[in-house]
Design a protein around this motif. Structure first.
Motif, PDB file in Angstrom:
ATOM      1  N   TYR A  29      44.255  37.052  38.178  1.00  0.00           N
ATOM      2  CA  TYR A  29      43.293  36.992  37.085  1.00  0.00           C
ATOM      3  C   TYR A  29      42.690  38.380  36.979  1.00  0.00           C
ATOM      4  O   TYR A  29      42.160  38.904  37.958  1.00  0.00           O
ATOM      5  CB  TYR A  29      42.166  36.008  37.386  1.00  0.00           C
ATOM      6  CG  TYR A  29      42.562  34.557  37.395  1.00  0.00           C
ATOM      7  CD1 TYR A  29      42.887  33.895  36.207  1.00  0.00           C
ATOM      8  CD2 TYR A  29      42.573  33.842  38.586  1.00  0.00           C
ATOM      9  CE1 TYR A  29      43.226  32.552  36.224  1.00  0.00           C
ATOM     10  CE2 TYR A  29      42.902  32.495  38.597  1.00  0.00           C
ATOM     11  CZ  TYR A  29      43.229  31.858  37.418  1.00  0.00           C
ATOM     12  OH  TYR A  29      43.560  30.531  37.429  1.00  0.00           O
ATOM     13  N   ALA A  45      45.213  36.154  32.663  1.00  0.00           N
ATOM     14  CA  ALA A  45      46.065  35.776  33.797  1.00  0.00           C
ATOM     15  C   ALA A  45      47.429  36.440  33.633  1.00  0.00           C
ATOM     16  O   ALA A  45      48.103  36.268  32.612  1.00  0.00           O
ATOM     17  CB  ALA A  45      46.208  34.259  33.864  1.00  0.00           C
ATOM     18  N   PRO A 108      47.779  32.165  39.490  1.00  0.00           N
ATOM     19  CA  PRO A 108      47.259  33.394  40.091  1.00  0.00           C
ATOM     20  C   PRO A 108      46.765  33.137  41.514  1.00  0.00           C
ATOM     21  O   PRO A 108      46.305  32.034  41.837  1.00  0.00           O
ATOM     22  CB  PRO A 108      46.100  33.777  39.173  1.00  0.00           C
ATOM     23  CG  PRO A 108      46.465  33.166  37.856  1.00  0.00           C
ATOM     24  CD  PRO A 108      47.106  31.858  38.226  1.00  0.00           C
TER      25      PRO A 108
END
Length: 135
Positions: A29, A45, A108
């Motif tokens: 992120y 992201a 992520p």
């Protein structure tokens, strides 16, 4: 492409399509100001690949020089943000996770540029956080 297709994706209007032959080696992120401005969101992201693992199938990615060393790719028709490319690392390409046909396949694993995190964006996970980028 002789490798197995692992992931596929594209832009909102469908004029840009890509396929990927591997899972990303990293996913994050990003809270940097440039990602906020390019996406219109408080966070973006991203997922990272070796450039030769990504094949563009349809359309032509347009790029914007957001700095002297960074190129951000987008669809010229619908404006969807698709890629990030750092000129100092030509062997790598970063793609927007949400551009995948199945974005839930990639999650992520850390946050970067949290010094620029928007006040209204409250992080509710236990992922590692870095005030700047990761190399």
């Amino acid at each position: 492409m002789k490798d197995k297709i692992v992931l596929e994706g594209g832009c909102l209007c469908g004029k840009l399509r890509y396929q990927i032959s591997a899972l990303p080696f990293a996913a994050d992120y990003c809270h940097c100001v440039h990602c906020q401005k390019i996406s219109g969101a408080p966070v973006m992201a991203w997922m990272d690949f070796k450039s030769d693992q990504v094949t563009w199938l349809e359309g032509h990615l347009r790029e914007y020089a957001s700095s002297a060393t960074v190129r951000r790719g987008f669809c010229a028709d619908c404006g969807a943000t698709l890629s990030f490319r750092h000129l100092a690392h030509p062997a790598y390409l970063t793609l927007a996770i949400v551009s995948l046909d199945a974005p839930d396949r990639v999650a992520p694993t850390y946050h970067i540029y949290t010094d620029h995190q928007r006040h209204g964006c409250h992080l509710q996970d236990d992922l590692p956080r870095f005030s700047q980028g990761q190399v």
